[in-house]
Design a protein around this motif. Sequence first.
Motif, PDB file in Angstrom:
ATOM      1  N   HIS A 110     -25.839  -3.922 -75.912  1.00 18.45           N
ATOM      2  CA  HIS A 110     -26.451  -5.071 -76.582  1.00 18.45           C
ATOM      3  C   HIS A 110     -25.384  -6.084 -76.983  1.00 18.45           C
ATOM      4  O   HIS A 110     -25.519  -7.282 -76.724  1.00 18.45           O
ATOM      5  CB  HIS A 110     -27.237  -4.600 -77.814  1.00 18.45           C
ATOM      6  CG  HIS A 110     -27.963  -5.701 -78.505  1.00 18.45           C
ATOM      7  ND1 HIS A 110     -27.421  -6.389 -79.562  1.00 18.45           N
ATOM      8  CD2 HIS A 110     -29.181  -6.244 -78.278  1.00 18.45           C
ATOM      9  CE1 HIS A 110     -28.282  -7.306 -79.962  1.00 18.45           C
ATOM     10  NE2 HIS A 110     -29.362  -7.231 -79.197  1.00 18.45           N
ATOM     11  N   LYS A 111     -24.303  -5.607 -77.570  1.00 19.19           N
ATOM     12  CA  LYS A 111     -23.216  -6.491 -77.986  1.00 19.19           C
ATOM     13  C   LYS A 111     -22.595  -7.187 -76.772  1.00 19.19           C
ATOM     14  O   LYS A 111     -22.309  -8.387 -76.804  1.00 19.19           O
ATOM     15  CB  LYS A 111     -22.157  -5.695 -78.745  1.00 19.19           C
ATOM     16  CG  LYS A 111     -21.022  -6.533 -79.267  1.00 19.19           C
ATOM     17  CD  LYS A 111     -20.037  -5.692 -80.054  1.00 19.19           C
ATOM     18  CE  LYS A 111     -18.888  -6.558 -80.542  1.00 19.19           C
ATOM     19  NZ  LYS A 111     -17.939  -5.800 -81.343  1.00 19.19           N
ATOM     20  N   SER A 112     -22.407  -6.444 -75.704  1.00 17.65           N
ATOM     21  CA  SER A 112     -21.844  -7.007 -74.481  1.00 17.65           C
ATOM     22  C   SER A 112     -22.766  -8.072 -73.889  1.00 17.65           C
ATOM     23  O   SER A 112     -22.310  -9.133 -73.451  1.00 17.65           O
ATOM     24  CB  SER A 112     -21.595  -5.888 -73.471  1.00 17.65           C
ATOM     25  OG  SER A 112     -21.049  -6.399 -72.295  1.00 17.65           O
ATOM     26  N   LEU A 113     -24.069  -7.812 -73.875  1.00 19.81           N
ATOM     27  CA  LEU A 113     -25.029  -8.787 -73.360  1.00 19.81           C
ATOM     28  C   LEU A 113     -25.039 -10.054 -74.208  1.00 19.81           C
ATOM     29  O   LEU A 113     -25.103 -11.166 -73.668  1.00 19.81           O
ATOM     30  CB  LEU A 113     -26.428  -8.181 -73.305  1.00 19.81           C
ATOM     31  CG  LEU A 113     -26.662  -7.182 -72.187  1.00 19.81           C
ATOM     32  CD1 LEU A 113     -28.011  -6.490 -72.367  1.00 19.81           C
ATOM     33  CD2 LEU A 113     -26.574  -7.839 -70.836  1.00 19.81           C
ATOM     34  N   GLU A 114     -24.971  -9.903 -75.522  1.00 14.47           N
ATOM     35  CA  GLU A 114     -24.911 -11.077 -76.405  1.00 14.47           C
ATOM     36  C   GLU A 114     -23.679 -11.917 -76.090  1.00 14.47           C
ATOM     37  O   GLU A 114     -23.754 -13.143 -76.017  1.00 14.47           O
ATOM     38  CB  GLU A 114     -24.892 -10.664 -77.873  1.00 14.47           C
ATOM     39  CG  GLU A 114     -26.221 -10.267 -78.419  1.00 14.47           C
ATOM     40  CD  GLU A 114     -26.166  -9.936 -79.895  1.00 14.47           C
ATOM     41  OE1 GLU A 114     -27.132 -10.242 -80.595  1.00 14.47           O
ATOM     42  OE2 GLU A 114     -25.139  -9.370 -80.347  1.00 14.47           O
ATOM     43  N   GLY A 115     -22.543 -11.253 -75.897  1.00 13.24           N
ATOM     44  CA  GLY A 115     -21.311 -11.965 -75.557  1.00 13.24           C
ATOM     45  C   GLY A 115     -21.416 -12.671 -74.215  1.00 13.24           C
ATOM     46  O   GLY A 115     -20.986 -13.820 -74.062  1.00 13.24           O
ATOM     47  N   THR A 116     -22.011 -11.998 -73.243  1.00  8.71           N
ATOM     48  CA  THR A 116     -22.171 -12.577 -71.914  1.00  8.71           C
ATOM     49  C   THR A 116     -23.084 -13.799 -71.971  1.00  8.71           C
ATOM     50  O   THR A 116     -22.778 -14.837 -71.372  1.00  8.71           O
ATOM     51  CB  THR A 116     -22.743 -11.529 -70.936  1.00  8.71           C
ATOM     52  OG1 THR A 116     -21.831 -10.426 -70.870  1.00  8.71           O
ATOM     53  CG2 THR A 116     -22.958 -12.099 -69.553  1.00  8.71           C
ATOM     54  N   VAL A 117     -24.188 -13.696 -72.691  1.00  9.92           N
ATOM     55  CA  VAL A 117     -25.109 -14.827 -72.825  1.00  9.92           C
ATOM     56  C   VAL A 117     -24.416 -15.989 -73.522  1.00  9.92           C
ATOM     57  O   VAL A 117     -24.534 -17.138 -73.096  1.00  9.92           O
ATOM     58  CB  VAL A 117     -26.391 -14.402 -73.582  1.00  9.92           C
ATOM     59  CG1 VAL A 117     -27.210 -15.618 -74.007  1.00  9.92           C
ATOM     60  CG2 VAL A 117     -27.224 -13.471 -72.725  1.00  9.92           C
ATOM     61  N   GLY A 118     -23.660 -15.714 -74.567  1.00  3.80           N
ATOM     62  CA  GLY A 118     -22.922 -16.770 -75.269  1.00  3.80           C
ATOM     63  C   GLY A 118     -21.920 -17.454 -74.359  1.00  3.80           C
ATOM     64  O   GLY A 118     -21.805 -18.677 -74.346  1.00  3.80           O
ATOM     65  N   ASN A 119     -21.199 -16.662 -73.570  1.00  5.01           N
ATOM     66  CA  ASN A 119     -20.226 -17.227 -72.625  1.00  5.01           C
ATOM     67  C   ASN A 119     -20.918 -18.074 -71.565  1.00  5.01           C
ATOM     68  O   ASN A 119     -20.429 -19.142 -71.193  1.00  5.01           O
ATOM     69  CB  ASN A 119     -19.399 -16.120 -71.961  1.00  5.01           C
ATOM     70  CG  ASN A 119     -18.435 -15.479 -72.926  1.00  5.01           C
ATOM     71  OD1 ASN A 119     -17.990 -16.104 -73.889  1.00  5.01           O
ATOM     72  ND2 ASN A 119     -18.105 -14.231 -72.681  1.00  5.01           N
TER      73      ASN A 119
ATOM     74  N   PRO B  26     -29.625 -23.785 -66.157  1.00  6.45           N
ATOM     75  CA  PRO B  26     -30.398 -23.345 -67.325  1.00  6.45           C
ATOM     76  C   PRO B  26     -29.570 -22.480 -68.266  1.00  6.45           C
ATOM     77  O   PRO B  26     -28.723 -21.708 -67.824  1.00  6.45           O
ATOM     78  CB  PRO B  26     -31.528 -22.511 -66.710  1.00  6.45           C
ATOM     79  CG  PRO B  26     -30.918 -21.973 -65.459  1.00  6.45           C
ATOM     80  CD  PRO B  26     -29.961 -23.028 -64.964  1.00  6.45           C
ATOM     81  N   GLN B  27     -29.793 -22.657 -69.562  1.00  6.01           N
ATOM     82  CA  GLN B  27     -29.180 -21.759 -70.527  1.00  6.01           C
ATOM     83  C   GLN B  27     -30.025 -20.491 -70.587  1.00  6.01           C
ATOM     84  O   GLN B  27     -31.207 -20.508 -70.280  1.00  6.01           O
ATOM     85  CB  GLN B  27     -29.130 -22.399 -71.910  1.00  6.01           C
ATOM     86  CG  GLN B  27     -28.097 -23.475 -72.030  1.00  6.01           C
ATOM     87  CD  GLN B  27     -27.783 -23.782 -73.485  1.00  6.01           C
ATOM     88  OE1 GLN B  27     -28.485 -23.374 -74.387  1.00  6.01           O
ATOM     89  NE2 GLN B  27     -26.724 -24.501 -73.696  1.00  6.01           N
ATOM     90  N   VAL B  28     -29.399 -19.409 -70.984  1.00  3.30           N
ATOM     91  CA  VAL B  28     -30.116 -18.153 -71.165  1.00  3.30           C
ATOM     92  C   VAL B  28     -30.543 -18.093 -72.623  1.00  3.30           C
ATOM     93  O   VAL B  28     -29.710 -18.130 -73.524  1.00  3.30           O
ATOM     94  CB  VAL B  28     -29.216 -16.940 -70.820  1.00  3.30           C
ATOM     95  CG1 VAL B  28     -29.970 -15.643 -71.053  1.00  3.30           C
ATOM     96  CG2 VAL B  28     -28.730 -17.034 -69.384  1.00  3.30           C
ATOM     97  N   ALA B  29     -31.838 -18.030 -72.856  1.00  8.51           N
ATOM     98  CA  ALA B  29     -32.340 -18.066 -74.222  1.00  8.51           C
ATOM     99  C   ALA B  29     -32.801 -16.697 -74.713  1.00  8.51           C
ATOM    100  O   ALA B  29     -32.775 -16.429 -75.906  1.00  8.51           O
ATOM    101  CB  ALA B  29     -33.500 -19.053 -74.324  1.00  8.51           C
ATOM    102  N   ALA B  30     -33.225 -15.837 -73.818  1.00  9.63           N
ATOM    103  CA  ALA B  30     -33.760 -14.535 -74.220  1.00  9.63           C
ATOM    104  C   ALA B  30     -32.630 -13.539 -74.442  1.00  9.63           C
ATOM    105  O   ALA B  30     -31.695 -13.468 -73.670  1.00  9.63           O
ATOM    106  CB  ALA B  30     -34.704 -14.007 -73.152  1.00  9.63           C
ATOM    107  N   LEU B  31     -32.730 -12.804 -75.522  1.00  9.59           N
ATOM    108  CA  LEU B  31     -31.772 -11.753 -75.810  1.00  9.59           C
ATOM    109  C   LEU B  31     -32.480 -10.405 -75.781  1.00  9.59           C
ATOM    110  O   LEU B  31     -33.648 -10.309 -76.133  1.00  9.59           O
ATOM    111  CB  LEU B  31     -31.136 -11.957 -77.188  1.00  9.59           C
ATOM    112  CG  LEU B  31     -30.204 -13.152 -77.309  1.00  9.59           C
ATOM    113  CD1 LEU B  31     -29.700 -13.284 -78.738  1.00  9.59           C
ATOM    114  CD2 LEU B  31     -29.027 -13.006 -76.359  1.00  9.59           C
TER     115      LEU B  31
END
Length: 76
Positions: A9-18, A53-58
Motif C-alpha cells: 500500500h505504501k509503495s503504491l501510494e508513492g508510485t501514484v504520487g510520483n 491522466p493523473q491517477v486518482a484512485a488509491l
Amino acid sequence: MGNNFAAVHKSLEGTVGNWNRLVNQAESRVVSRARRFRDLGAATGLDEIVELPQVAALPTLPSSAELKALPEAGED
C-alpha cells in the motif's frame, strides 16, 4: 501478511504520487511548449498531443484486524 499489505500500500501510494508529479511536470514544461509550437505552425511530425491522466484512485487497506499491519519495532 498484514505487514506485506501495508508495505505494498505504501509503495503504491508513492508510485501514484510520483506518477502525478511527472504528469504535472510534463504538462507544465513539455506539453505547453509543444502546443505553442503547434499553434505557431511548426511541423513536428508527431500525432496530436495526448493528455496524460493523473491517477486518482488509491488502493484500500484490508479492514479486518487479522490483515492489518503489526506496528514496527519502536512504533506505536
